[in-house]
Design an enzyme around this catalytic site. Sequence first.
Site, short mmCIF file in Angstrom:
data_model
loop_
_atom_site.label_atom_id
_atom_site.label_comp_id
_atom_site.label_asym_id
_atom_site.label_seq_id
_atom_site.Cartn_x
_atom_site.Cartn_y
_atom_site.Cartn_z
N GLY A 214 -53.60 8.46 50.13
CA GLY A 214 -53.59 7.25 50.94
C GLY A 214 -52.63 6.15 50.49
CG ASP A 215 -51.13 2.86 47.91
OD1 ASP A 215 -50.12 2.69 48.63
OD2 ASP A 215 -51.50 2.04 47.06
CG PHE A 216 -47.76 10.09 47.10
CD1 PHE A 216 -48.51 10.75 46.13
CD2 PHE A 216 -46.40 10.37 47.19
CE1 PHE A 216 -47.92 11.65 45.26
CE2 PHE A 216 -45.80 11.27 46.32
CZ PHE A 216 -46.56 11.92 45.35
#
Length: 351
Positions: A214-216
């Site tokens: 979700g926040d790569f």
Amino acid sequence: MSVKHAIPNFSQPQVAELVKRLFRLTTSEIHSLPSYDDQNFYVAAVEGGEYVLKIMNSVHSKDFNLIAVQTYAMSFLRQNGLPVQTALPTTSGQLMSLEEMDCGYGCQKYLVRLLTFLPGTTISKVSLTPQLQYETGKTAARMDKILQEMEHPHLGSLQRNTFTWSLSRVPLLESYIHLLDGDPLQEVVQSVIHQYKTSVVRKRSSFRKCIIHGDFNDLNVLAQPDESDDYRLSGILDFGDMHTGYYIHELAIAMVYMISEHPQPVEAVGESFLSGWESVLPLNDAEKECLYLLVLSRCCQILVLASHSATLHPENAEYHMIFHKKGVCILHRLWELGKEQVEKVWFQSDA
């Protein structure tokens, strides 16, 4: 309570006391690390070893099951060969401890974890060669495939239907669009939201569901030089945005940040990061059709939600605006080029 009044504010002596009491480690060095709405500290121990002490804000600390799943996911990925932090048990054998402290807004409870430290430099600070881009794309896809094999009694907590940063929640941006009054990009953002609602939503049933990081982003991926002085991926950080979503959402989110790190953003990502991803998880037709709009949608989220966060947390505005600037640049670039031109580059190998 707002997250603003929930952010922990532990001092270094308090951190040293926590580490000593919970983990029986004596600190030889402590310094703070950047964080969005938690507190992170680098900790070196006299007994040897380097760690990251993560103190969750008091709002997210209430969601014990969600954080338990995220903590387990890190361990699961590590067992499957990915370079991910893992949590160390406390003296009582738990992977998390709920600590009560008055940080200026009355006594609140904060979940504390001690994570292994991963060496390396964030890829925002290294030369993002085609090889490193390819490897990063491939690793992101591998990570999501591995996560689909994970079992845990609280997996349902990843179904975060009210999670603001989910790419399923792009229409929510309309509530904050007033923050862009006077900004020339306001019209672009409104157009992207409209296209998302008319084009992406109807194709969503063809997207493949999965659990995503979700926040790569470029601050959550580490790299180290190898024997030939090229950089190799050495770590994936921060699973706090992990949720149930779609493979294509993970790809779109990651691409925004990879694009932002390259002087020829569109070309670089088309030739390398996307190729790395598709070597593990080739896109289906609906996913391919929506990728451009989903990347734009993430840019809009960054632009609008970073502005919102900066007004809530002026003391941390500089951190929030790192993402804001990236969102602005990429949105400009991709919007000017247009869908057809961008896709021609991204999917040129399909021609």
